[in-house]
Design an enzyme around this catalytic site. Sequence first.
Site, PDB file in Angstrom:
ATOM      1  N   LYS A 298       0.807  -1.231   0.000  1.00 46.85           N
ATOM      2  CA  LYS A 298       0.000   0.000   0.000  1.00 46.85           C
ATOM      3  C   LYS A 298       0.838   1.278   0.000  1.00 46.85           C
ATOM      4  CE  LYS A 298      -4.181  -1.937   2.024  1.00 46.85           C
ATOM      5  NZ  LYS A 298      -5.305  -1.754   2.940  1.00 46.85           N
TER       6      LYS A 298
ATOM      7  N   ASP B 193      -9.928   2.794   1.638  1.00 46.40           N
ATOM      8  CA  ASP B 193     -10.120   2.175   2.973  1.00 46.40           C
ATOM      9  C   ASP B 193     -10.725   3.227   3.897  1.00 46.40           C
ATOM     10  OD1 ASP B 193      -9.002  -0.330   2.409  1.00 46.40           O
ATOM     11  OD2 ASP B 193      -6.971   0.371   2.832  1.00 46.40           O
TER      12      ASP B 193
END
Length: 291
Positions: free
Chosen positions: A72, A108
């Site tokens: 990420k 997210d």
Amino acid sequence: MLQINGKTKTCGLIGCPVEHTLSPLIHNTLSEHMGLNMVYVPFHVERENVEAALRGAHALSVGGLNVTVPHKSAVIPYLKEIDPLAEKIGAVNTLVPVEGGYKGYNTDMTGLQRAMESEGIAIAGKEAILLGAGGASRAVAFMLTAKGAEKVYMLNRSQDKAQMVAGEVNKAMGCEKVIAMSLEGYKELTGKKYLCIQGTSVGLYPDCRRAVIEDEAFYELVEVAVDLIYKPAETRFMSLCKAAGAKAYNGLKMLLYQGIIAYELWNDVQVSDELAEKIYEMMKEETKIEG
Ligand code: ATR
């Protein structure tokens, strides 16, 4: 039934491991119900191949990617553009094609925000207790301050790590809202109820019998809580919240909405609440612990 042809758009997930992901279920069900000609597949990518994977994906005209652990942050240097909040957080989980490559987003966090919204949980003007100072909690601290939380008390086992993360968030957001504390710091917080986000890995399946704080007095401070964990569906943290009269939700809706927001970015569509609910039910079934 999915019909793959010359016009099918391919999207997917890069990570390592990717074997247990629920994302293909989310995205392929969305395409099936919305009648979009898109297929979503997992791609196992080792750490040393992140750059090559992005270049290859672009060369293959891959129409959108999700990024999971451990890539990420590693993908960021290879992006053409990055959303400002994702840049501050320093982690992206969604890549959208742009001229010459990809633009990174952090769905997210927008997913958590939308999940909270769907449960009627307000952030603006609230004081929050955030448990943990790892990657997940760090991102939550950014999201809460960006969305107008009044204070974020970040409680962590290693207080110096919380101190460091709180300092980073305050600096990047130009505020002093995040306050680092030890796990016992709640004893200094009295007199009212807080929004609480559980961002540690304590209580995660299969080690389900633990909560990061066991003291019942802590749970008296909680008005409403979200545990980022979704397996088990009810963590011990959630049970303790409920026993003290607080509402408590798990992280499955966050997972659902991070996917839905990614899908909306890739396809320029709006997913209906009914379809979101349908997929949520499938995800619940899929994450049930057998036996
Ligand atoms: P993630 O990226 O998922 O947030 P992480 O960066 O490994 O994962 O962070 C895990 C978080 O859970 C940390 O806040 C960690 O506390 P420390 O910073 O003190 O390590 C917390 N955590 C993990 N195991 C714990 C335990 N047994 N008791 C208390 N906190 C724990």
